[in-house]
Structures are given as structure tokens and as C-alpha cells.
Scaffold this active site. Structure first.
Site, PDB file in Angstrom:
ATOM      1  N   ASP A 124       0.861  -1.181   0.000  1.00 53.60           N
ATOM      2  CA  ASP A 124       0.000   0.000   0.000  1.00 53.60           C
ATOM      3  C   ASP A 124       0.897   1.230   0.000  1.00 53.60           C
ATOM      4  OD1 ASP A 124      -2.249   1.517  -0.040  1.00 53.60           O
ATOM      5  OD2 ASP A 124      -3.105   0.763   1.821  1.00 53.60           O
ATOM      6  N   CYS A 169      -7.450 -23.979  17.622  1.00 56.94           N
ATOM      7  CA  CYS A 169      -8.554 -24.387  18.500  1.00 56.94           C
ATOM      8  C   CYS A 169      -8.566 -25.896  18.732  1.00 56.94           C
ATOM      9  CB  CYS A 169      -9.880 -23.911  17.921  1.00 56.94           C
ATOM     10  SG  CYS A 169      -9.876 -22.129  17.720  1.00 56.94           S
TER      11      CYS A 169
END
Lengths: 541, 541
Positions: free
Chosen positions: B92, B283
């Protein structure tokens, strides 16, 4: 004396008929809703210990197969020794084999004693699963025999093993209801609904809902409920919403053998996929190409693992949704994926008078209700609101009812245009002559003085709910008829569909009242004109 | 001479305006839709190499921050050396900092040359992001300056770097359209829609749809489109359906810092969760308690990892859905989760005349279409059907139109009750006097001779779509008006809502035709009575 805990099941959170709970067994606690992967005791595709380590609290295996292959040797090892796990284990009785093969070479008492001697944590009686397409007379006789066996089992000393009593009856809902009612009077630890595998395989979810609800409505609500063979992520949230606490399924390996890959929105065929849309440990480690290039047996193993991860994730997601009071939204999201499921959801929604009784009144983490489909009108909160209106609400005795189309500012009486209108009407001394209410596509008519009560101001509803002309106009008519005091209705709206207004007018006039409509822009400028019209209506009485 | 590949972007599969494609860069191929995690070049929370190894094809970092912290040292290392990856990297330009801080101490040409010297694979011009709430005159001036900078950049030799040209204009859709049209004539490799972060943060998804569509409709459809700052799984499928190919987002780490856990249906606050509803490697390894007990910095790292896995899964799911022609269903499922998203979906659906032009006509793995909401009437297939009826279909010149309520047996002319009725009508010699059609809640009126064409018989629709009286009755009226040859309409139904029938009658009579209705049970028994009624109607002309 039995060593079974008196209250093996404890409910922690509720949502719809679903609940998050804990089932105590001799080998530890099982968090529910739970899914118990079915493990073949003689040739498991995945080692039971591995499955347990993935995070499954409960395994399911088959005592009938164990008995035939290992006999008394297994009794010495115990089912936990045989499987090599310390996790709670549930054993099936051979009833499935009975359904598939027509007979089994074991008696009901014998297989139950065998399960006890295996040290099973949860054992199932040898019930007779109702097959689809059997005449009613035969179903009734078979159900009678299942109940007799349950009775016998309930009277046995079963040590610390929890006993499962299945409700049978299939499509004959009166038989199902009666069987459930009779079973509920027996000393059974876990109830079950039997035989829906075929319904699920054929996506006959509507019938599944009728079957499970017929059982649920006649069983003790606080006891755990097992749903046999529910191993598809599409159906799990709805099943949980109906109050099913435990599922067992061999689907993970059956799909794997068929080269099918479970996702939360359905199964995909491996050969038709272009990549693995998942981040479970299997799919993080392997690419689709890797998976396809594996030898068949290894591919089945990896696919089974992946499928189990998805099922586990789904069950966890359900528990999380129940804890947060978002189970309706979860079921609705699934229903949007498949028409059969949507029909089933719509059938389920019609049980709202029963569901509402058990749905919590408020909850700590309650967020607003998001209405997105006409079915949301069957949410327990909405039903409860109508019930309250019908049974406990008395509107003030006014002859003019002013119904104002809802705006985005809530509570209406405190913010935005409606609150300004309310103040102007008070200022003009009209407040004692008219009754103000809001037309909400979510709740129908909301008397303005009630709009502070949860969840009447805690909702968001899209405009296209107005398309359901029939329902919304009936709400207005029902409200007007229920109050009996009004003789004139003024509808103030800014962008209601004309057909809806006409339908409201037709129904209100049909009740013998006068009907007026006024289009107004919800901004400060228009308040004077609206107030003046209200004044004229009052004066003209 | 530029070394950029002439056709850096290749489209492989299409669905709605979405596509699965490959973007060729100097450092390899990027599968699109792609999400590029934003990496802080000076203090990354996760090492860029780890992110790449998770399966992300593209990383995004900020050349302005690199320039300020490392200056020419970074040029020696190159952006890949600095990040320690070989993966394609997009840089960017500091435009975001310009938006947030009001100014940056670098010129547009300077920062572009810096990006080139860093060896960036994809560079962005220093455009001026349109902030919300700025007067139109100022927006126009800023857009003019952005376009001037794009023009200048397009004429530079940028080596092998692909150039991104953002469309600005924010809420002023005319400005957006004009900017897109002008940009489309410049030599830019990737187009972008700028500044929607604020819209997304505030869940203003409707405005986002209008903004992206205004740009998309004025840009070359075959070129890749980047959507800045779309890092929320809720919006990704809809963004892809609008034709966005690349997303960048720092959301994974911003949410992690805020202790928020991304799921495919929204974010959850860690402290409000009761367990981890996910099976990603994080997880699967940690429990909720483990995660909560970690020191804050480590918790942010683990949460960031989890969040990235969910985003990756979401993008893969989108690619899979596009390949299977199921993107509409995916977007619809998401829309059921949140009213703002549902409104946005409904706004998107209204662009169907544009969408239909690019939506594939048929696809190899086409399955049936599942209608579940009234919005499904805006599916490109339905729109295309109406267009075909209007532009290319001439019904046979009959004076009696018989419209029969659909049954579950499809194609109607070959299976079930409607086919029996068709045969009986032929047998009675009535076929040359009447025209038979089916009333479908999915497609409106389907002339029976067309029902074999895809997808007119490949659909499933729930009964409650009949509730949309307005649409369905208008379909009948439109069909009748469009054909001009009929003078009588007979509606044969078995369980249509009476209000729908009345509405159809009202509209058909409004067109000056006679209207008859006949209730019939769809079984063999009733065929005789129905055929006789049809005969009477023909005779009575």
C-alpha cells in the site's frame, strides 16, 4: 442398590428447547449437546483414543458386535480396555442390526447384562426400531414389545450404567406420543428417539421434526434425549433446538468411504471439489491434490478425521449459540441452505406454543432480535408477546386508535419522529382521546406505552417483511378485535405497500370500525399536519 | 518496456459477478478470490513466513511505513527480503495514513518509485481516499487529483509491478461511476474500490453494495478488482458476488487485540464465549481456558492465527461455491445472519439486469435451484427466464389459458398429475383450443411446452413463497398482458392462499379478461371433472 447418580444430567443454559448441559457418567462428564462418533469395535478406521483426543467426550460402539467377536474375553478387558480409552463409552444393543437384518441371535435381557458386564457407561435396551412402510398394527405390536423390554430393563440392577430407553413408532405420531408418555413413567436415565436414520438419509426433515416433537412433548423435559443416527451437520442445530442432547453417528466414516467431504452446509464429493474449504488440522496439512493422491485406505482415514473435525466444530457452535441465545439464528441460517430443511424449520416453528414454555424469558447476554424471514414471526419472543397482549394487556379505553408505521428509532416513545408525534399530541391535549401504537413488521401492533419492554424495541426487521400482507393485516385486525374499545382506526404511514394498507383497511372495516389513512413524511415538518388530522378525527366522533 | 504480463489475470470459473481466477505476479500465482493479510513491516504480530505457510497466496504491507522506518536499507533487501518470504507481496502507498492523519510526507510519484524499487509485486498509487461526510465539491476535487495521479502512474515504467488504480467517490455514486469510467481507459492492471472500511465497520452494507456496484459497472469486467479493507467473513461472499477478487485486511490482528474471535457468522468476544467453536489447528490444540490463561501478547498471537484460519477457510469456501455455481446460496445463507447484510443482499439482487449478463448460462455441475426466500426471484436464472419470455417467446394463439398450480413432480409435462391432465385434455381434443401453463412460486407462469428447459424444472420452492401475493399475481398479469391472445383464464389450484387467488383475479380482470377458478385435488380421480370444466370454458367462448 444402584450406584447411578440420581441426577446424572444437569442443564446449564437453555435456548428454544435446546440446552447446554453436563451428563455425569462413571468415566467422566459429557458436555451436551454431544456427538458420539460410532467406533467399530473390531476394525476401527480411526483409533478410539485418537477420536477422544480430538475433543469428543463420548464414543459409541456396538455391544452386539463385541459379543459376537470377542464374547467373554471382552468382559475381562471391559469396553474401555477393548477400545483403549478412558472416555465415557455408550454401547448400542444390536437394535440397528435387528432393523437391517430382521433378527439378532441375542435376547434383550442377555444383551443388557452383557453391556453392564462390559462396564459400558451408557447402555441401550434391545428395542425394535420402527421401519418405514410397516402397517400400523405391526408397528403398535413392536412398540408394545419395546416398551415391555424397557420396563424389564428399568427394573434390573444395572450398576452404574445409564440406561437409554428409545421411543419408537415412526410415522404414526399417536403411537409415538403414547410410547413416550408410557416410557416417561419408567426409571430410564436417557430417552431416545429411534429410527430416524432413514428419514435423514432421504432428507425427510419435516417428518423427522414431527417424530421428534411428538416424543419430546411427552417426555420429561429435564431428562437427556438421544437422537439415533443424526450425523449430518445440516440437521444438528435443528435437532438441538428440538431438545436433543446426544447424537451418535457413523456418518464421518460412511461419507469418507463414499469419498464425501463434510462441510457445515452439506457434503461435497471429493472428485468434484476444487480445493479444501476448511482449516482443520487435516486440511491445513494436506491440499486437495495430496488427499486425492493418497492410497484409498489412507484417504478414508484422513477424510474421516476431517469429517469428525467438522462435526465437532458444529456441536461446539451449537453449544456456543445456545449459551448466547442465538440458536434460532443458527437454525435459520442452516434452513436457508436447503428447501427440505427450510420446510422442517417451518414445521418446527409451528410448535411455538410448546417451545415458548421452556424458552428463557431473558438472558444476560441478550442482544437484539434480527428478523429476516416471515418465519421469525414464530420466534418464542413474538408468540409470548401475543400471549401477553391476549391474556394480560388491557388498552386504555379510547375510541380512536392511531397506528404509526415503525421508524428506525427505538424505543419509539423516546426517540425519533414517533416520540415527537407523541409529544405534539400530548401538547394539543389529545392524549386522553386517542391511543397510540406502532405497526411493526416484527410484532404487529405495539401499544406505545409498552415499547420499553424487552424485546419490543430490541429488534431489527427488513422492509420486505411488509410483503407478508396477510399476516400483518391480521395482526392489526386481531389487536383491534381483542381490545373492543376502538371505533376508529387511523393508519399513519410513509412507505407501506399499498396492497398491505388495503388489506388492513378491508379487515378493520370488516370488524365494523371506521378506517382512515394518512401518508406522512417522518420528519419534524409534518408533525403539525398529522396532529391536526388526529384532532379532526377525535372531534368528528 | 514493461515486463508485466499482458494478461496477468485469468478467469477460470464464474458465478454471478464472482469468479475464480489466477493472478500472475513476479513471485508466483495468486488464486482469487484472495485475501491478503496485512503485515506490519516493522513489528509483525505473526511472522509473514508463517502466514504464507498457512496457505495465503498474497501478503499486503505498507510501503509508506517501510520508507519511514527503513528508507533505502529496505530497497537493498527488497520487500520480500524484509518480510522474509517468497510469496507475492502487495504494497500500500500510505493512502490510508493520508486518510487518517490528513497528510503524508511523501509525493505520489516518489512513493510509487519506492514501491517499484522495493520489488513489490503489486503497488498502489497514492490515491486520496474519500472520507464520509465530506461535501461533494471537495470529493470531486479529490477524485480529480486521484485520477491525475493514476494517469501519471499508468504512464510510468513500473517494471514488473502490477499497478492498482483505486476508484474513489464514496457516497456520491455519480462521481464513483465517472471516476471508474475514466480509470477504465488508463493502463492499470488491477482496479480497486477505495475507502469502504468505515462503511463496513458501521455495518452500512447497503451503501457498500451501491458503491462497489457503481464502480464495477463502469470498469472492464475481465480485470481484477481489489476491495480495500474487507476483512470480515460476513461480507466476503457478497463482495465476491459483486466481482471483487482481492481483499486485504488487518482485521485478524485488530480483532485479536480487541480479544475478538472471528467465526464465519461474525465475531465473538473471548470473555463472553463458553468454548471454542472451531477446529482450526489453534482451537484443536488449545481450549478456551488455555487461551484465556495465556499472557496477553501470546493470546493476541494465537487469536490472530485462529482469525487468519477462519478468513482463509472463508475465501476457500467462496472459491468452492463459485466453482459449483452455489455462490448465490452462500450469500443468501450469510444474509440470513444479519439484517444489515440482508438489506445489502436485497440491494445487490436489484442489480440482476447487470449481473445476468455475466452469469454463466449453464454449468457442468449445475444442480437444481433451491428457492427459499422471495429474494430468490432476483436470481439471474429467473430474470433470464422473464427476459426470454418477453423477448423471444410467442405463446400459441389460444383464447383460453389454463394455469395449473405446480405439483412436486417435474418436469410437469412428463410426470405426475399435470402430465395426466395434459394427456386427458389432448384425448378430449381440447389441446388446440387451450394453452396450458404452470403457476410456479419460483418462476411465475411456465408455459407447459417450455418446462423441459433448464432450470424451469430443476428447482424446489417452499409453499410459503405463495405468501408474496403481490409478486406472483403480477407475474400472471404480466404474462397474460405480454401474450395478448387470451380472453379467458382458468386457474386450477389445490391449496393456494385465497388472498393470492383474489389478487390474481383482480389483476386478470383488470386487464379485461374473464377469470375462472377451479379447486381440484391433484389425483387421477379429479381429472375427469377438470377436463369437463375446461371443455365447458372452450365451448362457452
Amino acid at each position: 442398590m444402584s450406584t447411578r447418580p440420581e441426577d446424572a444430567f444437569e442443564i446449564e443454559e437453555k435456548d428454544l428447547l435446546g440446552r447446554v448441559g453436563v451428563l455425569e457418567t462413571r468415566h467422566g462428564r459429557v458436555r451436551t449437546p454431544a456427538i458420539a462418533p460410532v467406533v467399530n469395535p473390531t476394525k476401527p478406521v480411526l483409533q478410539p483414543a485418537e477420536i477422544a483426543s480430538m475433543g469428543f467426550d463420548l464414543l459409541m460402539t456396538n455391544s452386539y458386535i463385541i459379543k459376537r467377536s470377542h464374547g467373554s474375553l471382552a468382559v475381562e478387558l471391559g469396553v474401555h480396555g477393548l477400545l483403549g480409552v478412558d472416555t465415557p463409552v455408550m454401547t448400542d444393543s444390536g437394535a440397528y442390526q435387528l432393523m437391517v437384518y430382521g433378527s439378532v441371535d441375542v435376547g434383550p435381557r442377555e444383551i443388557l447384562e452383557y453391556q453392564i458386564s462390559l462396564g459400558s457407561d451408557i447402555g441401550v435396551i434391545l428395542d425394535i426400531p420402527t421401519r418405514i412402510g410397516i402397517p400400523k398394527g405391526q408397528v403398535e405390536r413392536e412398540v408394545e414389545e419395546t416398551l415391555r423390554r424397557a420396563e424389564e430393563a428399568a427394573e434390573m440392577d444395572r450398576g452404574g450404567m445409564l440406561l437409554v430407553g428409545p421411543v419408537q413408532g415412526g410415522q404414526f405420531l399417536d403411537v409415538v406420543s403414547r410410547a413416550a408418555a408410557r416410557l416417561s413413567r419408567m426409571d430410564v436415565d436417557i430417552y431416545a428417539v429411534g429410527g430416524p436414520t432413514q428419514l435423514m438419509e432421504e432428507y425427510r426433515f419435516e417428518e423427522l421434526v414431527r417424530l421428534v416433537m411428538a416424543a419430546k412433548m411427552n417426555l420429561p423435559v429435564g431428562k437427556p434425549l438421544h437422537l439415533f443416527g443424526a450425523g449430518h451437520p445440516l440437521i444438528l442445530p435443528l435437532a438441538a433446538a428440538m431438545g436433543a442432547d446426544i447424537f451418535d453417528s457413523a456418518s464421518y466414516v460412511l461419507y469418507a468411504r463414499d469419498e464425501r467431504y463434510i462441510t457445515s452446509s452439506g457434503t461435497l464429493r471429493l472428485r468434484e471439489m476444487s480445493e479444501l474449504p476448511c482449516s482443520c488440522p487435516v486440511c491445513s496439512r494436506l491440499s486437495l491434490e495430496d488427499l486425492r493422491d493418497l492410497p484409498k485406505q489412507e484417504r478414508i482415514v484422513e477424510l474421516s478425521r476431517h469429517n469428525l473435525y467438522v462435526l465437532l466444530e458444529e456441536v461446539r457452535r451449537i453449544r456456543e449459540a445456545i449459551s448466547e441465545g442465538r440458536l434460532w439464528d443458527l437454525v435459520r441460517g442452516k434452513a436457508a441452505l436447503h428447501p427440505s430443511l427450510r420446510k422442517a424449520f417451518s414445521v418446527f416453528a409451528r410448535y411455538v406454543p410448546f417451545i415458548e414454555k421452556y424458552h428463557p424469558v431473558s438472558r444476560p447476554r441478550a442482544s437484539g432480535i434480527h428478523f429476516t424471514t416471515p418465519l421469525d414471526r414464530y420466534r418464542p419472543e413474538v408468540y409470548r408477546y401475543f400471549k401477553t397482549l391476549a391474556e394480560r394487556y388491557k388498552p386504555p379505553p379510547r375510541r380512536v386508535l392511531v397506528v404509526i408505521q415503525e421508524t428506525a428509532d427505538k424505543p419509539f416513545s423516546r426517540f425519533g419522529w414517533i416520540s415527537l408525534l407523541l409529544r405534539a399530541i400530548c401538547r394539543e391535549g389529545l392524549y386522553r382521546s386517542v391511543h397510540l401504537a406502532v405497526l411493526s413488521p416484527a410484532y404487529g401492533v405495539i401499544p406505545l406505552e409498552l415499547d420499553g419492554y424487552y424485546p419490543l424495541s430490541q429488534y431489527e426487521a427488513p422492509r420486505d417483511l411488509y410483503l407478508d400482507y396477510g399476516t400483518l393485516s391480521s395482526d392489526v385486525a386481531w389487536y383491534v378485535a381483542n381490545s373492543r374499545s376502538y371505533s376508529r382506526v387511523l393508519l399513519i404511514h410513509y412507505d407501506l405497500p399499498p396492497a398491505l394498507i388495503e388489506e388492513v383497511e378491508r379487515k378493520v372495516r370488516g370488524l365494523g370500525l371506521e378506517f382512515f389513512r394518512l401518508r406522512a413524511v417522518p420528519d419534524r415538518e409534518d408533525i403539525g399536519r398529522v396532529t391536526k388530522t388526529v384532532g379532526l378525527l377525535v372531534a368528528g366522533l
